[in-house]
Design an enzyme around this catalytic site. Structure first.
Site, PDB file in Angstrom:
ATOM      1  N   HIS A  60      -1.805  -9.096  -0.292  1.00 15.37           N
ATOM      2  CA  HIS A  60      -0.143  -8.599  -0.260  1.00 15.37           C
ATOM      3  C   HIS A  60      -0.429  -7.033  -1.065  1.00 15.37           C
ATOM      4  O   HIS A  60      -1.721  -6.736  -1.826  1.00 15.37           O
ATOM      5  CB  HIS A  60       0.470  -9.286  -1.205  1.00 15.37           C
ATOM      6  N   HIS A  62       1.245  -3.602  -4.129  1.00 12.45           N
ATOM      7  CA  HIS A  62       2.197  -2.748  -4.330  1.00 12.45           C
ATOM      8  C   HIS A  62       2.209  -1.343  -4.230  1.00 12.45           C
ATOM      9  O   HIS A  62       1.138  -1.191  -3.889  1.00 12.45           O
ATOM     10  CB  HIS A  62       2.215  -3.219  -5.687  1.00 12.45           C
ATOM     11  N   TYR A 148      -9.125  -1.594  -5.832  1.00  6.93           N
ATOM     12  CA  TYR A 148      -8.751  -1.019  -4.655  1.00  6.93           C
ATOM     13  C   TYR A 148      -7.035  -0.833  -5.466  1.00  6.93           C
ATOM     14  O   TYR A 148      -5.826  -1.177  -5.495  1.00  6.93           O
ATOM     15  CB  TYR A 148      -8.278  -2.330  -3.348  1.00  6.93           C
TER      16      TYR A 148
END
Length: 176
Positions: A60, A62, A148
């Site tokens: 996932h 954000h 990342y």
């Protein structure tokens, strides 16, 4: 189709959580990080937005983005990012009958979480949340170890100190 309530605010700054369909034991996003970056770059070229914060985790991501003045269409951006990324991957995923019928790939969850940033305190809390996430999920011992993330760019801009959030026991504006 249900009528999902979205906060459409022209020129708004938004926090997003976007998930892969299969989250368990999946590292697709970090394994194909360059394809995801290419998709984001391509969409930004046609549908500009400013990236305030972004972290990509294995399954996932954000982010906090700001739309241009007068523009409220974050949905087209996410639709295009998801589509470009998905089309760049080999077809290896298992597809449900519904996804086959709709011509969908089995990469992303159909929906995403969006939150319109209300004020400076809300902005600061979400910035911290984005950057603390790799530590929260046990992927690193300190935030600076996760590659990342926009955390590294923000350290060079003196927004965060390089040793920020060395562990969850530190006092942060982040609220779990």
């Amino acid at each position: 189709m249900p009528n999902y309530r979205r906060a459409w605010h022209p020129g708004g700054t938004y926090f997003f959580t976007v998930n892969l369909l299969e989250r368990r034991h999946n590292n697709l996003l970090v394994r194909h990080i360059d394809l995801l970056r290419d998709a984001v770059r391509e969409v930004r070229a046609r549908h500009p937005f400013e990236i305030h914060a972004w972290v990509v985790l294995p399954e996932h991501l954000h982010c906090i983005i700001a739309l241009p003045e007068g523009d409220h269409d974050f949905a087209v951006r996410w639709r295009r990012i998801k589509a470009i990324f998905s089309k760049s991957l080999p077809r290896e995923e298992l597809l449900s009958a519904t996804r086959l019928r709709r011509g969908e790939r089995g990469i992303w969850q159909r929906r995403y979480w969006e939150h319109l940033i209300r004020d400076e305190q809300d902005y600061a809390a979400h910035m911290d949340y984005v950057h603390i996430n790799p530590l929260k999920h046990g992927l690193v011992k300190q935030v600076s170890d996760w590659p990342y993330s926009t955390f590294h760019r923000l350290v060079t801009q003196a927004v965060y100190p390089a040793d920020w959030a060395g562990g969850l026991d530190e006092t942060l504006s982040y609220n779990a």
